[in-house]
Design a protein around this motif. Structure first.
Motif, short mmCIF file in Angstrom:
data_model
loop_
_atom_site.label_atom_id
_atom_site.label_comp_id
_atom_site.label_asym_id
_atom_site.label_seq_id
_atom_site.Cartn_x
_atom_site.Cartn_y
_atom_site.Cartn_z
N MET A 221 -21.71 10.02 -12.57
CA MET A 221 -21.96 10.62 -11.27
C MET A 221 -20.81 10.33 -10.31
SD MET A 221 -25.31 10.18 -8.94
CE MET A 221 -25.80 11.59 -8.03
N ASN A 222 -20.22 9.18 -10.45
CA ASN A 222 -19.19 8.72 -9.53
C ASN A 222 -17.98 9.65 -9.47
OD1 ASN A 222 -18.11 6.97 -7.69
ND2 ASN A 222 -17.44 5.47 -9.18
N GLU A 223 -17.54 10.17 -10.61
CA GLU A 223 -16.31 10.95 -10.65
C GLU A 223 -16.42 12.27 -9.91
OE1 GLU A 223 -14.76 9.29 -14.94
OE2 GLU A 223 -15.34 11.37 -14.72
N ALA A 224 -17.50 12.97 -10.06
CA ALA A 224 -17.58 14.31 -9.50
C ALA A 224 -18.47 14.40 -8.26
CB ALA A 224 -18.06 15.29 -10.56
N TYR A 225 -19.35 13.44 -8.05
CA TYR A 225 -20.27 13.53 -6.92
C TYR A 225 -19.54 13.22 -5.63
CZ TYR A 225 -24.30 12.85 -3.93
OH TYR A 225 -25.21 12.94 -2.90
N ASN A 226 -19.67 14.13 -4.68
CA ASN A 226 -19.03 13.97 -3.39
C ASN A 226 -20.12 14.00 -2.31
OD1 ASN A 226 -17.85 14.63 -0.86
ND2 ASN A 226 -16.03 15.41 -1.89
N PRO A 227 -20.42 12.84 -1.69
CA PRO A 227 -21.49 12.79 -0.69
C PRO A 227 -21.30 13.78 0.47
CG PRO A 227 -20.84 10.58 -1.31
CD PRO A 227 -19.84 11.51 -1.94
N ALA A 228 -20.08 13.95 0.94
CA ALA A 228 -19.84 14.89 2.06
C ALA A 228 -20.11 16.33 1.62
CB ALA A 228 -18.41 14.74 2.58
N GLU A 229 -19.72 16.65 0.41
CA GLU A 229 -19.98 17.99 -0.12
C GLU A 229 -21.48 18.22 -0.27
OE1 GLU A 229 -19.38 19.60 -4.46
OE2 GLU A 229 -17.44 19.55 -3.43
N LEU B 47 -28.96 4.68 -11.84
CA LEU B 47 -27.51 4.65 -12.08
C LEU B 47 -27.13 3.24 -12.51
CD1 LEU B 47 -26.18 6.58 -8.94
CD2 LEU B 47 -26.46 7.46 -11.26
N ASP B 48 -26.15 3.15 -13.40
CA ASP B 48 -25.69 1.83 -13.81
C ASP B 48 -24.57 1.35 -12.89
OD1 ASP B 48 -23.30 3.07 -14.63
OD2 ASP B 48 -23.78 2.96 -16.76
N GLU B 49 -23.95 0.24 -13.24
CA GLU B 49 -22.91 -0.34 -12.38
C GLU B 49 -21.69 0.55 -12.22
OE1 GLU B 49 -22.43 -1.63 -16.55
OE2 GLU B 49 -24.07 -1.90 -15.15
N ASN B 50 -21.52 1.54 -13.11
CA ASN B 50 -20.41 2.49 -13.02
C ASN B 50 -20.83 3.82 -12.41
OD1 ASN B 50 -18.61 0.68 -14.37
ND2 ASN B 50 -19.59 1.26 -16.29
N ASP B 51 -22.06 3.87 -11.89
CA ASP B 51 -22.65 5.09 -11.34
C ASP B 51 -22.83 6.18 -12.39
OD1 ASP B 51 -23.08 3.99 -8.88
OD2 ASP B 51 -21.49 5.08 -7.85
N ASP B 52 -22.95 5.76 -13.66
CA ASP B 52 -23.33 6.68 -14.72
C ASP B 52 -24.85 6.62 -14.85
OD1 ASP B 52 -20.68 7.42 -15.38
OD2 ASP B 52 -20.45 5.58 -16.58
N MET B 53 -25.41 7.54 -15.62
CA MET B 53 -26.86 7.56 -15.81
C MET B 53 -27.32 6.22 -16.36
SD MET B 53 -27.91 10.43 -14.67
CE MET B 53 -29.54 10.69 -15.31
N GLN C 96 -32.12 17.39 -4.80
CA GLN C 96 -32.46 17.59 -6.20
C GLN C 96 -31.88 18.93 -6.68
OE1 GLN C 96 -33.97 15.14 -7.69
NE2 GLN C 96 -34.64 15.98 -9.62
N GLU C 97 -32.03 19.96 -5.85
CA GLU C 97 -31.49 21.28 -6.19
C GLU C 97 -29.96 21.23 -6.30
OE1 GLU C 97 -31.27 25.68 -4.12
OE2 GLU C 97 -33.06 24.46 -3.73
N TYR C 98 -29.33 20.52 -5.36
CA TYR C 98 -27.88 20.37 -5.39
C TYR C 98 -27.43 19.66 -6.67
CZ TYR C 98 -23.23 18.58 -4.35
OH TYR C 98 -21.89 18.25 -4.42
N MET D 12 -25.09 21.25 -9.67
CA MET D 12 -23.79 20.66 -9.97
C MET D 12 -23.75 20.05 -11.38
SD MET D 12 -22.04 21.42 -7.36
CE MET D 12 -20.57 20.48 -7.60
N GLY D 13 -24.87 20.10 -12.08
CA GLY D 13 -24.91 19.60 -13.44
C GLY D 13 -25.05 18.09 -13.57
N PHE D 14 -25.55 17.43 -12.53
CA PHE D 14 -25.70 15.98 -12.56
C PHE D 14 -27.00 15.52 -13.20
CE2 PHE D 14 -22.83 16.26 -8.74
CZ PHE D 14 -21.73 15.72 -9.38
#
Length: 111
Positions: free
Chosen positions: A1-9, A51-57, A101-103, A107-109
């Protein structure tokens, strides 16, 4: 999630989809409220093991009710002067949960 997730977006996407009419009284704070919700939501996902320590599932499932309570309590704790806006915050949080949730799905998360 960390790589592509953008909170501002995510916030901007939610703001565009949000039914703003009920929130006229806090219109100038909507963006910052959503920023807070996203920050609390991500924290919830980390501490609950979604999320784990790397913000992966992580290994745990996302619990909507627990997440709502966690985010709402954190918001009220961080904004004690906004007592009059408690119900508006809860209403906004309800819409946020649905739209976020829809977002995430778009975005495929979500698996």
């Amino acid at each position: 999630m960390n790589e592509a997730y953008n909170p501002a977006e995510a916030r901007d996407w939610i703001l565009k989809k949000l039914e703003k009419k009920p929130f006229r009284a806090v219109e100038d704070k909507l963006s910052s409220m959503l920023d807070d919700f996203i920050r609390y939501d991500l924290h919830y996902m980390r501490v609950s093991g979604v999320l784990d320590e790397n913000d992966d599932m992580g290994e745990n499932e996302y619990d909507d009710d627990d997440a709502f309570e966690f985010i709402y309590d954190a918001y009220l704790s961080d904004h004690p002067d906004d007592e009059d806006d408690d119900m508006l915050a809860a209403t906004l949080l309800d819409q946020y949960m649905e739209l976020h949730q829809e977002y995430l799905a778009r975005m495929g998360f979500l698996a």
